[in-house]
Design a protein around this motif. Structure first.
Motif: not given
Ligand code: GLU
Length: 306
Positions: A7-13, A43-45, A178-180, A182-184, A196-198, A200-202
């Motif tokens: 799993g992972r957590f990917a916050p944007s700073p 870290m999604e910087d 783009a985010y799309q 980088a994340v992939v 696993v994430r919010g 809003d990214l569905l």
């Molecule tokens: N960096 C994104 C955010 O903080 C999350 C990206 C993801 O989990 O795919 O909303």
């Protein structure tokens, strides 16, 4: 034996953690640890204009204070430019990209209908730039086909990319990836099997599944967590404000509130226990079946199978 969960957590700073991002951190942590899996941190910087100096450190200190300890090295997207570039080249060689000369204003003006997150791209530059136009962004051709997946919380979800978003941007007009994309690229490079994430990214997920297919990489499984909005649609995060070490909000009550929000019933005996103890309980007792799929709070629309 099934493959281990990663799993992972990917916050944007872009600022300190808030109630919404803490939900994603705790949810992704518990669902990885529950399966004795790894929990990685990225870290999604990448979107440098939005990065706030000091925010990444603040997030790391706060995660640590909650006992949310990650495995391995932190991945910093700002250091992964070569990987994004080679993915882009691969897509380009496969004839999947085209240069687009449209400004945002033009994309809005030519949109056939409003999309889920802004205007649907009309396909203006699909067959080449109009005379005298300079390339601005790089877009990915999307097919007419329906992308379907089963979300661990929301169930069966489908989206026709051409109708909901259109050919989407992988390299922006400002030169940033783009985010799309980088994340992939990152999820695949890190061997992530569970995202696993919010929620809003569905609606981004079908784009990401399609990109995985274009790059020949395996899609992870997805769990989208309900958004922290109250019945008036106001973000609950506003009530709590930023969550940082040294702030009074960093207490066990907050962690319990996050777990309750995710449908978990924390035993009464833990009511006054320190955050780490509550987390230890959650690592083994977190029950994914109890996560509520709050469609009312979902401001993005994807179709659900009926
Ligand atoms: N960096 C994104 C955010 O903080 C999350 C990206 C993801 O989990 O795919 O909303």
């Amino acid at each position: 034996m099934s493959a281990p969960v990663v799993g992972r957590f990917a916050p944007s700073p872009t600022g300190p953690l808030h109630f919404g991002s803490l939900i994603a951190a705790v949810g992704s942590y518990c669902l990885a640890r529950k399966h004795k899996g790894l929990w990685l941190l990225r870290m999604e910087d990448l979107d440098t204009p939005r990065v706030v100096p000091g925010a990444a450190d603040d997030i790391l200190r706060t995660l640590d204070a909650f006992g949310l300890h990650w495995d391995g090295e932190i991945v910093w997207q700002s250091q992964r430019i070569d990987a994004y570039q080679s993915a882009l080249e691969k897509l380009q060689e496969g004839g999947r990209l085209f240069a687009c000369g449209c400004s945002r204003k033009e994309v809005i003006a030519s949109a056939p209908h409003p999309g889920e997150e802004g205007p649907v791209y009309a396909g203006t530059c699909r067959r080449g730039l109009r005379p005298g136009r300079k390339p601005r962004s790089l877009r990915l051709h999307v097919p007419e086909e329906r992308i379907c997946f089963t979300d661990g919380v929301y169930g069966a979800v489908q989206q026709v990319l051409s109708r909901s978003v259109g050919d989407f941007v992988l390299r922006r007009a400002d030169g940033l990836f783009a985010y799309q994309l980088a994340v992939v690229v990152d999820d695949s490079a890190s061997g992530v099997t569970q995202v696993v994430r919010g929620a809003d990214l569905l609606s981004s997920t079908p784009r990401q599944i399609y990109l995985h297919a274009c790059l020949g990489t395996a899609s992870p499984t997805y769990y989208h967590l309900p958004l922290a909005v109250d019945s008036q649609g106001e973000k609950i995060s506003k009530r709590h404000g930023p969550i940082s070490v040294g702030h009074e909000s960093l207490d066990c009550g907050l962690l319990q509130e996050v777990l309750r929000f995710l449908g978990q019933s924390v035993p009464k005996e833990l009511a006054l226990a320190p955050a780490r103890e509550v987390l230890r309980w959650a690592e083994c007792c977190f029950d994914q079946q109890r996560i509520p799929a709050n469609l009312d709070g979902l401001y993005v629309k994807v179709e659900k199978f009926v």
